[in-house]
Scaffold this motif. Sequence first.
Motif, PDB file in Angstrom:
ATOM      1  N   TYR A  59       6.120  17.571  -0.836  1.00 40.03           N
ATOM      2  CA  TYR A  59       7.529  17.157  -0.800  1.00 40.03           C
ATOM      3  C   TYR A  59       8.161  17.566   0.522  1.00 40.03           C
ATOM      4  CZ  TYR A  59       6.372  16.673  -5.656  1.00 40.03           C
ATOM      5  OH  TYR A  59       5.740  16.302  -6.812  1.00 40.03           O
ATOM      6  N   GLY A  60       8.935  16.648   1.096  1.00 45.44           N
ATOM      7  CA  GLY A  60       9.676  16.949   2.326  1.00 45.44           C
ATOM      8  C   GLY A  60       8.799  16.980   3.564  1.00 45.44           C
ATOM      9  N   HIS A  61       7.666  16.270   3.543  1.00 45.34           N
ATOM     10  CA  HIS A  61       6.807  16.261   4.734  1.00 45.34           C
ATOM     11  C   HIS A  61       7.587  15.633   5.893  1.00 45.34           C
ATOM     12  CE1 HIS A  61       3.607  15.189   7.502  1.00 45.34           C
ATOM     13  NE2 HIS A  61       2.854  16.067   6.871  1.00 45.34           N
ATOM     14  N   PRO A  62       7.768  16.373   7.008  1.00 46.63           N
ATOM     15  CA  PRO A  62       8.684  15.905   8.064  1.00 46.63           C
ATOM     16  C   PRO A  62       8.330  14.521   8.623  1.00 46.63           C
ATOM     17  CG  PRO A  62       7.842  18.115   8.546  1.00 46.63           C
ATOM     18  CD  PRO A  62       7.162  17.662   7.302  1.00 46.63           C
ATOM     19  N   ALA A  63       7.047  14.250   8.862  1.00 42.87           N
ATOM     20  CA  ALA A  63       6.688  12.962   9.478  1.00 42.87           C
ATOM     21  C   ALA A  63       6.968  11.807   8.518  1.00 42.87           C
ATOM     22  CB  ALA A  63       5.211  12.985   9.876  1.00 42.87           C
ATOM     23  N   LEU A  64       6.716  12.021   7.237  1.00 48.92           N
ATOM     24  CA  LEU A  64       6.973  10.950   6.256  1.00 48.92           C
ATOM     25  C   LEU A  64       8.476  10.726   6.114  1.00 48.92           C
ATOM     26  CD1 LEU A  64       6.060   8.938   4.076  1.00 48.92           C
ATOM     27  CD2 LEU A  64       5.927  10.850   2.460  1.00 48.92           C
ATOM     28  N   ALA A  98      -1.219  -2.657   7.752  1.00 50.56           N
ATOM     29  CA  ALA A  98      -2.467  -3.351   7.388  1.00 50.56           C
ATOM     30  C   ALA A  98      -3.620  -2.865   8.264  1.00 50.56           C
ATOM     31  CB  ALA A  98      -2.279  -4.861   7.530  1.00 50.56           C
ATOM     32  N   GLU A  99      -3.364  -2.743   9.578  1.00 51.91           N
ATOM     33  CA  GLU A  99      -4.424  -2.288  10.491  1.00 51.91           C
ATOM     34  C   GLU A  99      -4.873  -0.866  10.148  1.00 51.91           C
ATOM     35  OE1 GLU A  99      -2.919  -2.741  14.486  1.00 51.91           O
ATOM     36  OE2 GLU A  99      -2.827  -4.918  14.180  1.00 51.91           O
ATOM     37  N   LYS A 100      -3.893   0.000   9.890  1.00 55.73           N
ATOM     38  CA  LYS A 100      -4.207   1.396   9.553  1.00 55.73           C
ATOM     39  C   LYS A 100      -5.058   1.470   8.290  1.00 55.73           C
ATOM     40  CE  LYS A 100      -2.698   4.523  12.247  1.00 55.73           C
ATOM     41  NZ  LYS A 100      -3.692   5.493  12.692  1.00 55.73           N
ATOM     42  N   LEU A 101      -4.627   0.728   7.276  1.00 54.82           N
ATOM     43  CA  LEU A 101      -5.318   0.794   5.989  1.00 54.82           C
ATOM     44  C   LEU A 101      -6.741   0.235   6.099  1.00 54.82           C
ATOM     45  CD1 LEU A 101      -5.016   1.615   3.052  1.00 54.82           C
ATOM     46  CD2 LEU A 101      -3.918  -0.580   2.589  1.00 54.82           C
ATOM     47  N   ALA A 116      -2.788   2.379  -4.594  1.00 55.51           N
ATOM     48  CA  ALA A 116      -1.351   2.511  -4.907  1.00 55.51           C
ATOM     49  C   ALA A 116      -1.061   4.016  -4.927  1.00 55.51           C
ATOM     50  CB  ALA A 116      -0.985   1.836  -6.228  1.00 55.51           C
ATOM     51  N   LYS A 117      -0.235   4.484  -5.845  1.00 54.66           N
ATOM     52  CA  LYS A 117       0.082   5.911  -6.006  1.00 54.66           C
ATOM     53  C   LYS A 117       0.340   6.608  -4.660  1.00 54.66           C
ATOM     54  CE  LYS A 117      -1.990   6.800 -10.551  1.00 54.66           C
ATOM     55  NZ  LYS A 117      -0.832   7.142 -11.350  1.00 54.66           N
ATOM     56  N   ALA A 118      -0.648   7.358  -4.132  1.00 55.29           N
ATOM     57  CA  ALA A 118      -0.435   8.158  -2.925  1.00 55.29           C
ATOM     58  C   ALA A 118      -0.269   7.318  -1.666  1.00 55.29           C
ATOM     59  CB  ALA A 118      -1.612   9.118  -2.740  1.00 55.29           C
ATOM     60  N   LEU A 119      -0.526   6.037  -1.747  1.00 61.74           N
ATOM     61  CA  LEU A 119      -0.508   5.165  -0.569  1.00 61.74           C
ATOM     62  C   LEU A 119       0.778   5.300   0.234  1.00 61.74           C
ATOM     63  CD1 LEU A 119      -1.832   2.829   1.066  1.00 61.74           C
ATOM     64  CD2 LEU A 119      -0.898   1.240  -0.622  1.00 61.74           C
ATOM     65  N   GLU A 163      -1.471   8.435   8.938  1.00 59.22           N
ATOM     66  CA  GLU A 163      -1.484   9.211  10.196  1.00 59.22           C
ATOM     67  C   GLU A 163      -1.458  10.715   9.911  1.00 59.22           C
ATOM     68  OE1 GLU A 163       1.583   7.568  12.700  1.00 59.22           O
ATOM     69  OE2 GLU A 163       0.224   5.983  13.432  1.00 59.22           O
ATOM     70  N   ALA A 164      -0.704  11.134   8.897  1.00 56.37           N
ATOM     71  CA  ALA A 164      -0.655  12.569   8.570  1.00 56.37           C
ATOM     72  C   ALA A 164      -2.017  13.048   8.061  1.00 56.37           C
ATOM     73  CB  ALA A 164       0.429  12.841   7.529  1.00 56.37           C
ATOM     74  N   ILE A 165      -2.663  12.241   7.238  1.00 53.53           N
ATOM     75  CA  ILE A 165      -3.984  12.643   6.729  1.00 53.53           C
ATOM     76  C   ILE A 165      -4.954  12.813   7.898  1.00 53.53           C
ATOM     77  CG2 ILE A 165      -5.968  11.892   5.342  1.00 53.53           C
ATOM     78  CD1 ILE A 165      -3.957  10.543   3.423  1.00 53.53           C
ATOM     79  N   GLU A 166      -4.837  11.899   8.866  1.00 49.23           N
ATOM     80  CA  GLU A 166      -5.743  11.980  10.022  1.00 49.23           C
ATOM     81  C   GLU A 166      -5.386  13.157  10.930  1.00 49.23           C
ATOM     82  OE1 GLU A 166      -7.077   7.316  10.620  1.00 49.23           O
ATOM     83  OE2 GLU A 166      -5.177   7.969  11.468  1.00 49.23           O
TER      84      GLU A 166
END
Length: 395
Positions: free
Chosen positions: A62-67, A94-97, A254-257, A300-303
Amino acid sequence: MIDEHAGTNPADPRASEAATMLPVYPQLPFVPERGAACDILTSDGRRILDLYGGHAVAALGYGHPALIDAIKQQAETLLFQSNAVALEIRARAAEKLLGVAPEGLERVFFVNSGAEANENALRMACVATGRHKILAVVHGFHGRTAAAGAVTWGAEKWYGFPEKPFAVDFIPRNDCTAAEQMIDESVAGVIVEPVQGVAGAFDLSEEFLRTIRDKTAAEGALLIADEVQSGIGRCGRFFAIQAHGLEPDILTSAKALGGGVPCGAVLATGAIASHFGNGDLGTTFGGGPLAAAAIVAVIEAIESEQLLDNVLAREAEIRARCCIGPVTAIQGMGLLLGLVCDRPAVEVRNALLDHDILTGTSSDPKVLRILAPLVLESHHVEQLAATLRSLGSQA
Ligand SMILES: Cc1ncc(COP(=O)(O)O)c(C=O)c1O
């Protein structure tokens, strides 16, 4: 069923929800006011460690700054436009996914939820093959709409439609012989969660998944990987099926997407995409700019924060430290874990919640589910292990 702890004060959202909403959700006995990293802060001053993530949604906590920044910026720039126009942010999403998806998936169709993703995936399988039979796996869960519910195990109990939209049959879990026999030239597709989430994070064997992959390919049927719960890094890879080196024909997400912004996606091979043209599929909100901005920020955050490595490290710690107290075994993958308990999982869930740790139950009465944020830290695992130990064993 309404929570018996619901207040009678009209300002209490539990009382007003009970008066205004369909009573279809059993509710937990607390009211969240804020979220901070892996914690929920409640209206009565509690700080609860959230290992459930709002049904596996809060991948970044919760509250992740980049998101938050991405959502704010996109809301200020352009809150919504439909698929009638091309959008730079949608193209980036689309490209990222596609960039993190299993090999061979070349096209995306954005939607709003897991059920809508599966609904479209099943339809695409029927259209692309010209066949009308779908196989699913015993104990699988795929959603509550007409087609997604039809391939969900045990849906007879609640499936409210008069008939299913296509023929459906269920393959017993990890039964390679049955898979070999049941997948034939009448089958349009096989839909499978590589790790069955609602069923208690039950990880299907690689041999079983590979048998389905090989036999569908041989029979001209399609493999649909439902990664609504297992995907977007939760299993220590972007998608759980990548752990087995398998390439599905269609994949749903979906969900975490969107990390909390509602969205979903269907990914397909170029060959399947070639069956669809103008007007063949559609949605108003799917691929909207706010959702697209959230998708880009989450990936991007996961990466950039190496969250796949973090998930695998926390999984190893949970496996090493948390088979203790009521927990007799641990199944699943990454941070989609099922803690097999020596008593009803709901009792363990309630006891942990009394100690300010939120976990989830599953359709297996003995299995407690962990769907923690991917940003989970070692000290959280220690907190879980210590609390489980304090609950003692009944064995
Ligand atoms: C594997 C899987 N597929 C599909 C769904 C349905 O997703 P939604 O609730 O977003 O429609 C779920 C929801 O729990 C799920 O776990």
